[in-house]
Enzyme design. Sequence first.
Site, PDB file in Angstrom:
ATOM      1  N   GLU A  95      37.881  41.273  49.674  1.00 19.58           N
ATOM      2  CA  GLU A  95      36.415  41.329  49.753  1.00 19.58           C
ATOM      3  C   GLU A  95      35.774  41.257  48.379  1.00 19.58           C
ATOM      4  O   GLU A  95      34.780  41.915  48.102  1.00 19.58           O
ATOM      5  CB  GLU A  95      35.980  42.631  50.438  1.00 19.58           C
TER       6      GLU A  95
ATOM      7  N   THR B 230      37.385  40.830  44.352  1.00 22.39           N
ATOM      8  CA  THR B 230      38.114  41.760  43.494  1.00 22.39           C
ATOM      9  C   THR B 230      37.117  42.524  42.626  1.00 22.39           C
ATOM     10  O   THR B 230      35.956  42.132  42.479  1.00 22.39           O
ATOM     11  CB  THR B 230      39.092  41.025  42.559  1.00 22.39           C
TER      12      THR B 230
END
Lengths: 258, 394
Positions: free
Chosen positions: B373, B375
């Site tokens: 989602e 980094t």
Amino acid sequence: MRIAVCVKQIPDPATPYDLDPVTHRVVRPNDQVLDDTDRFGVEVGLQLAEASEGTVTLFSMSPSGSLQGIRQALAMGADKAVIIDDENLAGSDALTTSRVLAAAIEREGFDLVIAGTESTDGYTGVVPQQIAELVDVPSLTFARKVEVTDGGIRIEQQTAGGYDVVEAPLPALLSVTSGVVEPRYPTFKGIMQAKKKPIDTLTAEDLGFSADQVGEAAAGQTITSVEPIPAREAGEIVEDDGEGYLKIVALLEQVKVI
Amino acid sequence: MSSTIRPGGETPNDFLQIDSLLDDEERLIRDTVREFVGDRVLPNVAEWFESGYLPKELAREMGAIGLLGMHLDGYGCAGTNAVSYGLACTELEAGDSGVRSFVSVQGSLAMYPIWAFGSEEQKQQWLPGMASGEIIGCFGLTEPDAGSDPGAMRTRARRDGDDWVIDGTKMWITNGGIADVAVVWAQTDEGIRGFIVPTDTPGFTANDIHHKLSLRASITSELVLDGVRLPADAALPGVVGLKGPLSCLNEARFGILFGAVGAGRASYEAALTYAKERVQFGHPIASYQLTQRKLVEMMVKVNKGMLLSVHLGRKHDDGTLTAEQISFGKMENVRDALEVAREARSILGANGITLDYPVIRHMNNLESVITYEGTNEVHTLVLGHAITGIPAFN
Ligand SMILES: Cc1cc2nc3c(=O)[nH]c(=O)nc-3n(C[C@H](O)[C@H](O)[C@H](O)COP(=O)(O)OP(=O)(O)OC[C@H]3O[C@@H](n4cnc5c(N)ncnc54)[C@H](O)[C@@H]3O)c2cc1C
Ligand SMILES: Cc1cc2nc3c(=O)[nH]c(=O)nc-3n(C[C@H](O)[C@H](O)[C@H](O)COP(=O)(O)OP(=O)(O)OC[C@H]3O[C@@H](n4cnc5c(N)ncnc54)[C@H](O)[C@@H]3O)c2cc1C
């Protein structure tokens, strides 16, 4: 079937609460929770109502506070709630509680009353039977299994050694043990609808009780003193020198468990 | 159902009394999820983690409460506010990040695109079953060679008459192996588009990824699409371009920024309890200043994370939350949670490396959460771009 379920709002058992040093009454916080034992009653009520296209009405006598505990039960799916909240009720004993609940339940009309066997905070375990007597219906107590029969209710009544099968025609009162059914979680939809469900708030007077018929004035029961639970004493340590089991057997015999 | 500890008042877990920022309904939803996690997740999750497994029937149980797609309206979804969705994620992730991931993927990555970009028929067909947990969804964006840079994807959907034919490989797909339907993003002549792919379509295979040391109570898979032929109405009509998948990711990241706080909280609670009980050099280790400092920093991070989450949740509910603010929350709360889990692990000493305590499980899980989602680095660059006006991605 019109089902009346008695539910008690109690202070959250997970957070310590106080007794008033003078009146010895529980200092009730604004946020009270639904007594865990009453979830079983609500679940039985919901299942019976679902099977009979009936309704579930909750009855509770307590300072309303935030009504959090009642909303929990409404979120499980009950249709409405009747709360008896009145300063005059302060200091009511179990019998007065039963009188007040019985009057509210009769006023609303019912085919079946459901209660827990014993509340978590007061645990006198007398309210269900008293209500049955007051509304003049048979009481089926300590139900660990509930079944609807033709025009009546049949239960397995928990006994010390097993169970008895007990049956009664409706109207009747049922007290249920923890474990009779697996209570459902409130659903999120239920939680959001709970806000919109009707909650009637009544006073003792609405139910025909004058101030001297309820509360401390009418209590046949007084709490004379309250003691803190004694600190636990260190247990006895049995060193096992190979014969430790004999000492344990002797101890168990001493307390008459074997 | 056993009753579980509920916060309230000045508990060490809610030092700032963030509870007071929530309304009754939000608290009841939170308590319900906490109880569900206490009953269904906590007693079993160490076992699931060890065996690399998540029971499929959990989906229906979660569906029955209303957890799946809970902040969407209609089509069998509960329609709660965003704060409630966030609080549910916190409680789920206090159980395990894998369980929370399941709910994020189902609700925010698989249901959300159908709900937001699907046709009425697509919504009717898929959403009620997904909300109840009968149909499990997954979301295929990442590829072996396109992770942080999803625009570089190679999966392609081409027209063949009225049909679409998709070829490509998706990688690291949560729920892939147990999914009934995949929302797959692919290049088309018009740009990137989303497709609803039933997983029993010929040419579709899912290969589970093994030997993970993180997020083990979650299925992660490779999806292979080899000439997968779909009817014209498989494409999501409502969106073209990367903003499609990115808007789903925003929804999921919103849940994660709440969720991570749960993993941090559970780690902190375990460490606090342990430190008060564990005696070394004649005193509980909680009585040493070094330990107190660790505990205090954990407590502050957990409370700060929750405060940030509730603030962003309120903004979500009044429609003013920006993608950059979500990046702020995802970046900061996940990093903090990971630091909390690492500190907690150190407090537990040797016990901290076992599954008898939740801490190393959370710590390892959070390595995935800080990677997927977006980094930590990617969110940092998003914020760098926001404050300098200069994009530094390439
Ligand atoms: C000294 C004293 C002071 C009290 N002061 C107050 C007061 O200030 N205000 C006040 O409202 N009450 C007051 N009460 C009433 C008290 O809170 C209990 O409701 C009552 O004594 C019933 O006893 P129990 O909880 O032991 O019931 P039990 O018989 O153990 O309960 C069995 C079941 O009966 C039902 N039930 C019991 N109580 C209630 C209830 N109140 N509402 C709905 N269902 C119920 C539940 O289903 C429960 O599971 C007082 C009681 C005492 C003894
Ligand atoms: C358990 C798990 C579940 C997942 N589930 C899904 C899913 O359901 N669906 C899905 O589509 N994907 C999923 N993913 C994939 C995830 O979103 C990607 O792993 C993530 O986007 C990072 O991509 P990557 O692994 O290819 O790393 P890369 O993009 O190769 O990054 C490697 C490192 O380089 C850094 N980096 C990259 N670009 C830059 C830059 N410009 N500047 C500075 N540093 C940079 C990164 O921050 C990172 O530290 C999952 C991943 C995991 C671990």
